[in-house]
Design a protein around this motif. Structure first.
Motif, PDB file in Angstrom:
ATOM      1  N   MET A   1       0.783  -1.166  -0.003  1.00  0.00           N
ATOM      2  CA  MET A   1       0.043  -0.067   0.058  1.00  0.00           C
ATOM      3  C   MET A   1       0.712   1.293  -0.048  1.00  0.00           C
TER       4      MET A   1
ATOM      5  N   VAL B   1      -5.974   5.568   2.464  1.00  0.00           N
ATOM      6  CA  VAL B   1      -5.141   4.523   2.266  1.00  0.00           C
ATOM      7  C   VAL B   1      -5.712   3.538   3.186  1.00  0.00           C
TER       8      VAL B   1
ATOM      9  N   GLY C   1      -6.860  -0.026   2.254  1.00  0.00           N
ATOM     10  CA  GLY C   1      -6.036  -1.154   2.672  1.00  0.00           C
ATOM     11  C   GLY C   1      -6.939  -2.022   3.745  1.00  0.00           C
TER      12      GLY C   1
END
Length: 355
Positions: free
Chosen positions: A305, A336, A340
């Motif tokens: 990521m 993110v 994620g």
């Protein structure tokens, strides 16, 4: 409100000495001297010890066991703990970190008790004066010190300390590895007990996002986390708060792309990278789907990521298979930690996932 985050570049920190190494002013040689403080030096009004804001002065702080109460923020031990919370280099040079709040302390303690080999050591438990010992912490056999509300507020770093009843001084766990970027010979088999699913963070500088990703990886039973250069310190106070102490429970390795390649080659792992998608990509970008997930069921993999601002690094885009989350809305990408979380859930070990 605008925050500024300072990136923590993964480096190798000096090993913790059993006795303190202090540089002699008379020569370049190092003299090994155990530093201890008397009860008078630890009295509440004493402020003799200067803790430099930019560098570790080489002293190892050990609170005398007979000290049971601290009420002044000028206490040298309080200043030491404050510096642990504020400075990454100081934190790692001493090999200790502050964990704020009853819940993360309890979770770390219970997790550590469940292990055959303990990875975490609690050096001191600070409790707010005149409150009952929180449930789950009453059986902890460690040095317990009562502190006043002013001290608790100072150490916790929150505006209101009314909800903060406990702070623990803990050693950075033995499950954390920091590898020098120039080190070529590494034993990657000692890093993670399970390598079926490893989360790789590429330049994640926001401690809130990094902490949330650690907590999510822990929740979905991923085997560990690999931090590439540019990530913030996982023991940063904001990262600790967001992770609820997951950095003390999840194996974490801080290293370079070379070290990640060694891990990949050793265990024949596939590298996937979460990608924002787009129409101008020179390479094909796969869409996350149940069919794609099933194809990886028996394959050990690393999920990369990228950072919040720059996205994936050039190296990540070059060596990884790119995967994007299909979205019906008009937004280009997700935060993110949100993206994620979706990847971690979908790609978690098949025996753990349920819908």
């Amino acid at each position: 409100m605008q925050y500024t985050y300072t990136a923590w570049a993964p480096t190798t920190y000096p090993p913790l000495p059993k006795i303190v190494t202090v540089k002699s002013k008379l020569s370049s040689a190092k003299t090994q001297i155990p530093i201890r403080y008397s009860a008078h030096e630890y009295s509440n009004n004493n402020d003799k010890i200067n803790i430099n804001d930019d560098a570790d002065d080489g002293r190892k702080f050990a609170l005398p066991y007979h000290v049971k109460n601290i009420t002044s923020t000028s206490n040298p031990f309080v200043k030491h703990c404050l510096k642990l919370r504020q400075s990454s280099s100081y934190r790692h040079s001493h090999g200790s970190a502050l964990v704020v709040g009853t819940t993360p302390i309890r979770e770390i303690y219970n997790f550590n008790r469940s292990l055959r080999e303990r990875t975490v050591r609690m050096d001191c438990l600070l409790l707010l004066d005149k409150v009952e010992v929180p449930e789950g912490l009453d059986n902890i056999s460690t040095h317990t010190v009562r502190v006043g509300s002013v001290v608790m507020k100072k150490l916790s770093g929150v505006q209101s300390s009314e909800s903060i009843e406990a702070i623990a001084l803990m050693k950075i766990p033995t499950s954390f590895f920091s590898i020098d970027v120039n080190q070529k010979e590494v034993d990657c088999r000692s890093w993670f007990p399970s390598i079926h699913r490893i989360l790789v963070l590429d330049g994640i500088q926001d401690p809130g996002n990094l902490g949330t990703l650690l907590r999510t990886a822990m929740a979905f039973k991923w085997g560990g986390v690999f931090l590439l250069p540019g990530c913030c310190d996982p023991f940063n106070e904001k990262a600790l708060r967001a992770s609820r102490g997951a950095c003390f429970q999840l194996p974490i390795v801080s290293g370079s792309w070379y070290h990640l390649e060694v891990l990949k080659d050793e265990f024949q792992m596939k590298l996937l990278a979460g990608h924002a998608g787009g129409n101008e990509e020179p390479r094909p970008v796969l869409q996350l789907s149940q069919e794609l997930v099933d194809s990886f069921a028996g394959v050990p993999l690393c999920l990369v990521m990228g950072s919040e601002g720059r996205g994936l690094s050039e190296e990540s885009q070059r060596v990884c298979e790119l995967v994007t989350i299909p979205m019906q809305g008009e937004f280009e990408s997700l935060n993110v930690s949100v993206a994620g979380g979706i990847f971690l859930y979908m790609l978690q070990p098949k025996t753990q996932r349920f819908i």
